[in-house]
Write an enzyme that holds these catalytic residues in place. Structure first.
Site, mmCIF file in Angstrom:
data_model
loop_
_atom_site.group_PDB
_atom_site.id
_atom_site.type_symbol
_atom_site.label_atom_id
_atom_site.label_comp_id
_atom_site.label_asym_id
_atom_site.label_seq_id
_atom_site.Cartn_x
_atom_site.Cartn_y
_atom_site.Cartn_z
ATOM 1 N N THR A 154 36.990 64.791 -4.754
ATOM 2 C CA THR A 154 38.569 64.715 -4.025
ATOM 3 C C THR A 154 38.728 65.855 -3.023
ATOM 4 O OG1 THR A 154 38.975 64.017 -6.246
ATOM 5 C CG2 THR A 154 41.162 64.588 -5.145
ATOM 6 N N GLY A 206 38.582 63.290 -13.294
ATOM 7 C CA GLY A 206 39.871 63.269 -13.731
ATOM 8 C C GLY A 206 40.723 62.808 -14.974
#
Length: 280
Positions: A154, A206
């Site tokens: 990310t 996540g």
């Protein structure tokens, strides 16, 4: 005026000296460009700008270079939050757009500020974002060979501007080979959160970040009077109870910068106009 950026985890890909050096140089260049931009722009505009630069660099798993999902399609997610207004906007599982973070930023003035899938793509097209394939040959080879990065990629940016206002932006190309429809943390307040006291962007797995509500916990604890370091330590201690894999970057209202990861090594860089720090 200060900012810090991250580019996921170094362990997500080839750990050669060449890749490490390339990421260090890339982060330094992007950090310096973003800091120069911050001189004449708000924190909100700057975090979007910085993340768009990260999306444009195939070294990172966001925008160009995003991972391919199990059905052979790239779907990206991104969010931005203005700490001053506490408005968040984002896109989830967006396809064929060069810079998802800019679509997320464009949504900030809408009543419906988080869009997913086809709706997000329709909105992007109607607002002038051209159709663009973010797939690169390396990602196709990884997909065909079924080589996964473990979901640790990310990019994000946190900034504080000359007026003391905070903002955060986060973007991801997914964890790779996930089930289509999977929702990442990046477009949620678990992975991207800011108010007038603190702003936090996360990277990692996540599902772990959402389970721990990582960004929200850190910001809330700082708001309630904890120091930034203590808020991080308490939140990451709680992450350990689920063996969570995450990293986070933050700035508080006093301009304190902090970063931490649960496993080595989060790729990051920060700059305050004088002192530059990068991962080693």
């Amino acid at each position: 005026m200060k900012l810090i950026i991250h580019g996921g985890f170094f362990s997500e890909s080839d750990q050669s000296h060449e890749v490490k050096t390339a990421k260090q140089e890339s982060l330094k260049e992007i950090t310096q460009k973003a800091f120069e931009y911050l001189q004449a722009h708000s924190a909100f505009d700057t975090v979007a700008y910085a993340v768009s630069l990260l999306e444009d660099d195939p070294l990172y798993n966001a925008g160009i270079g995003s991972q391919i999902q199990s059905d052979g399609v790239i779907r990206m997610s991104a969010a931005i939050m203005n700490g001053d207004t506490q408005r968040l906007s984002g896109v989830i599982n967006l396809q064929n757009v060069k810079n998802p973070i800019l679509v997320a930023k464009d949504l900030i003035g809408e009543d419906d500020r988080v869009l997913g899938g086809k709706g997000a793509k329709i909105y992007a097209t109607e607002h002038g974002f051209e159709d663009f394939s973010t797939e690169i040959p390396q990602r196709r080879k990884e997909y065909e060979a079924k080589l996964s990065n473990g979901g640790k990629g990310t990019v994000g940016c946190v900034a504080i501007d000359k007026d003391g206002k905070l903002a955060v932006a986060t973007s991801t190309g997914g964890k790779g080979f996930e089930i289509p429809g999977r929702i990442s943390d990046s477009a949620t307040v678990a992975g991207n959160y800011a108010n007038s006291f603190c702003a936090v962007s996360c990277t990692g797995v996540g599902e772990d970040i959402v389970s721990n509500a990582t960004a929200t916990k850190i910001v809330t604890r700082v708001t309630d009077g904890m120091s930034l370091e203590t808020a991080f330590q308490k939140t990451f201690d709680e992450l350990k109870t689920i063996d969570g894999f995450a990293g986070a970057i933050a700035i508080d209202k006093n301009g304190n910068i902090y970063h931490q990861d649960s496993y080595p090594t989060m790729v990051f860089a920060s700059f305050d106009g004088e002192y530059f720090e990068t991962f080693s």
